[in-house]
Design an enzyme around this catalytic site. Structure first.
Site, short mmCIF file in Angstrom:
data_model
loop_
_atom_site.label_atom_id
_atom_site.label_comp_id
_atom_site.label_asym_id
_atom_site.label_seq_id
_atom_site.Cartn_x
_atom_site.Cartn_y
_atom_site.Cartn_z
N ARG A 81 0.59 14.76 13.35
CA ARG A 81 1.39 14.37 12.18
C ARG A 81 1.46 15.55 11.23
NH1 ARG A 81 -0.30 8.37 10.42
NH2 ARG A 81 1.57 8.56 9.16
N ARG A 88 -8.19 -0.40 5.67
CA ARG A 88 -7.41 0.64 4.99
C ARG A 88 -6.14 0.07 4.40
NH1 ARG A 88 -5.37 4.89 8.53
NH2 ARG A 88 -4.20 5.12 6.61
N ASP A 101 5.36 0.52 12.05
CA ASP A 101 4.14 -0.16 11.58
C ASP A 101 4.08 -1.63 11.98
OD1 ASP A 101 3.29 2.19 10.48
OD2 ASP A 101 3.63 1.64 8.40
N CYS A 105 -3.90 12.45 13.95
CA CYS A 105 -4.68 11.23 13.84
C CYS A 105 -4.50 10.50 15.16
CB CYS A 105 -4.26 10.40 12.64
SG CYS A 105 -2.62 9.77 12.72
N LYS A 118 0.83 -1.21 0.00
CA LYS A 118 0.00 0.00 0.00
C LYS A 118 0.87 1.26 0.00
CE LYS A 118 -1.52 1.58 4.15
NZ LYS A 118 -1.17 3.00 4.34
N ASN A 119 1.91 1.26 0.85
CA ASN A 119 2.70 2.48 0.99
C ASN A 119 3.65 2.72 -0.18
OD1 ASN A 119 1.41 2.98 3.35
ND2 ASN A 119 3.17 2.60 4.70
C1 UD1 Z 1 4.83 6.85 6.55
C2 UD1 Z 1 3.96 5.62 6.35
C3 UD1 Z 1 3.46 5.12 7.70
C4 UD1 Z 1 4.62 4.87 8.65
C5 UD1 Z 1 5.51 6.10 8.73
C6 UD1 Z 1 6.77 5.86 9.54
C7 UD1 Z 1 2.97 5.99 4.17
C8 UD1 Z 1 1.75 6.34 3.38
N1 UD1 Z 1 2.85 6.01 5.51
O1 UD1 Z 1 4.02 7.85 7.13
O2 UD1 Z 1 2.75 3.91 7.47
O3 UD1 Z 1 4.13 4.60 9.94
O4 UD1 Z 1 5.92 6.52 7.41
O5 UD1 Z 1 7.50 4.82 9.00
O6 UD1 Z 1 4.01 5.70 3.61
N2 UD1 Z 1 7.08 14.66 10.70
C9 UD1 Z 1 7.15 16.00 10.98
N3 UD1 Z 1 6.94 16.90 9.97
C10 UD1 Z 1 6.68 16.51 8.70
C11 UD1 Z 1 6.61 15.13 8.41
C12 UD1 Z 1 6.83 14.22 9.45
O7 UD1 Z 1 7.40 16.40 12.13
O8 UD1 Z 1 6.49 17.39 7.82
C13 UD1 Z 1 7.29 13.66 11.79
C14 UD1 Z 1 6.05 12.81 12.08
O9 UD1 Z 1 5.16 13.45 12.95
C15 UD1 Z 1 6.67 11.56 12.69
C16 UD1 Z 1 7.99 11.43 11.90
O10 UD1 Z 1 8.26 12.72 11.36
O11 UD1 Z 1 6.96 11.73 14.04
C17 UD1 Z 1 7.99 10.41 10.81
O12 UD1 Z 1 6.84 10.58 10.02
P1 UD1 Z 1 6.81 10.26 8.48
O13 UD1 Z 1 7.97 9.43 8.06
O14 UD1 Z 1 6.58 11.53 7.73
O15 UD1 Z 1 5.48 9.37 8.37
P2 UD1 Z 1 4.52 9.36 7.13
O16 UD1 Z 1 5.32 9.60 5.91
O17 UD1 Z 1 3.34 10.19 7.41
#
Ligand code: UD1
Length: 423
Positions: free
Chosen positions: A124, A400, A308, A119, A22-23
């Protein structure tokens, strides 16, 4: 709302075919916005988030093959995108909708995407996505719950992510491919899904080096073209089924998986006494331990132990002899499943971001509620070893990201049933 009814105590045996990731599929679908030509994607999992992304692209007026029931081979053509907007109604159900921001602004010079908000697993933000786009020359405003980004044409730049972000890296990579000049992304995410996206983009004509390392270099091009791409297998679904085999004392065979993406998960399960062997290049056989033993885990960015997989590992730890320390370092509030497991009889204490699990504890079936996608998977695993019947509410969370989990589990001997409720 559907519920799962699970009778625990069955050993899993037989073959489970792992679906596409999915990701990896979600950023690949968003990347189709970068070209007017059709892009064909294969190995797409039939899960709710994919339907949401298909609907979002259809809302933008892309040609999307049957968005309500996306087939595993899927063609998307973003010839005329007249609506460069990801509305709140769709973003609130799937924050990965934000992946359309980079491609839209890169190709059309404008994007309007609802801010995802928090969420259940914590705040996030997407501040780093926005900062990086600004570095590439976009003007952004955040108003009325939406981020708007504009740029005549993005300009290449060097951006160092202050924190590693998976979708942040993907979003900016899909913006940089059409920017003018060179972009260097430092402290990028190393996840296999980022590498898979880069491979698709390269097939579409992008010039990218270093995906899978922390420094990604992109030479922007004027235009991309259509391509065909098979997305990688889902390492989290595979990891979940490895734990399902281990926790039930079974011996299932997982096919269509990529063992090298599962290295740390396999290492941790081996530490717990589970035997995992490759049977061919894309198949893994789990042989459960006679006695599971406790192991410590700290979630980290890839190649570390995936956040995850934390809830699923916690379910396993409840059945292991000794004390397992689980530390969640990626998300601030990802232990909602722990209290539900405790209601089933697990011995878990939470201290900040540390969960201490003492096992083994006999689990007993109870009504429990799923709070997010991976938490639900953890509860399903706990239910597979619980005495009697467990009812899991709100399984829309699991839909999902897991393709027909109840069917796949029952094919290998689990007693799990989806009970549809009216309303
Ligand atoms: C992706 C995955 C999710 C997985 C996560 C961590 C997808 C669709 N989702 O989510 O399943 O759990 O990686 O491996 O691929 N952060 C910030 N600012 C930002 C972006 C992120 O502070 O602009 C922080 C987040 O709050 C979190 C950390 O960085 O604490 C990592 O998040 P991130 O890698 O961005 O997760 P996702 O990409 O949303």
């Amino acid at each position: 709302m559907d519920r799962f009814k699970i009778h625990g105590g069955r050993r899993l045996q037989g073959t489970v075919e792992i679906s596409g990731a999915k990701n990896a599929a979600l950023p690949a679908m968003a990347a189709t916005l970068l070209t007017a030509e059709p892009v064909r994607l294969l190995n797409i999992p039939h899960v709710r988030d994919i339907i949401t992304m298909a609907k979002l692209l259809a809302h933008m007026r892309c040609k999307v093959q049957s968005p309500d029931i996306p087939p595993s081979e899927f063609t998307i053509q973003a010839e005329n995108v007249s609506h460069a907007e990801a509305p709140y109604e769709l973003v609130k159900t799937m924050r990965a909708s934000v992946l359309t921001l980079g491609p839209l602004v890169a190709r059309f010079g404008y994007a309007r995407v609802s801010l995802p908000g928090g969420c259940s697993i914590g705040a996030r933000p997407i501040d780093l996505h926005i900062q990086a786009l600004e570095k590439l020359g976009a003007t952004t405003t955040v108003e009325h719950g939406y981020v708007e980004a504009r740029a005549k044409r993005l300009r290449g730049a060097t951006f160092r992510f202050p924190k590693i972000t998976v979708t942040g890296t993907e979003n900016i990579l899909t913006a940089a491919v059409l920017a003018e000049g060179e972009t260097v992304l430092e402290n990028s995410a190393l996840e296999p899904e980022v590498v898979d996206l880069a491979e698709l983009l390269i097939k579409m004509g992008a010039k990218i080096e270093g995906a899978g390392t922390s420094t990604i270099r992109v030479q922007g091009v004027e235009k991309l073209h259509g391509a065909t791409h098979t997305v990688i297998p889902d390492r989290i679904e595979a990891g979940t089924f490895l734990v399902a085999g281990a926790i039930t004392g079974g011996e299932p065979l997982l096919t269509n998986c990529e063992p090298k993406h599962l290295a740390i998960i396999i290492t941790k399960l081996e530490e717990c006494g589970v035997d995992i062997r490759c049977e061919g290049p894309s198949a893994l056989r789990v042989r459960a331990a006679k006695k599971l033993v406790a192991a410590d885990v700290s979630t980290e960015e890839y190649p570390g132990f995936a956040t995850d997989m934390q809830a699923q590992f916690m379910a396993l730890a409840t059945q292991a002899q000794g004390v397992s320390h689980i530390r969640e370092t990626i998300f601030e509030n990802r232990y909602l499943h722990a209290s539900e497991m405790v209601r089933m009889g697990a011995n878990i204490t939470i201290d900040g971001n540390l969960a201490i699990v003492t096992g083994p504890s006999p689990l007993s079936g109870a009504p429990v509620t799923a709070s997010d996608l991976r938490a639900s998977a953890g509860l399903v695993l706990a239910a597979l070893v619980a005495d009697n019947t467990t009812w899991i509410d709100r399984v829309y969370h699991i839909d999902r990201g897991y393709e027909q989990i109840e069917l796949k589990l029952s094919q290998v001997g689990a007693s799990i049933e989806r009970v549809r409720q009216a309303g």
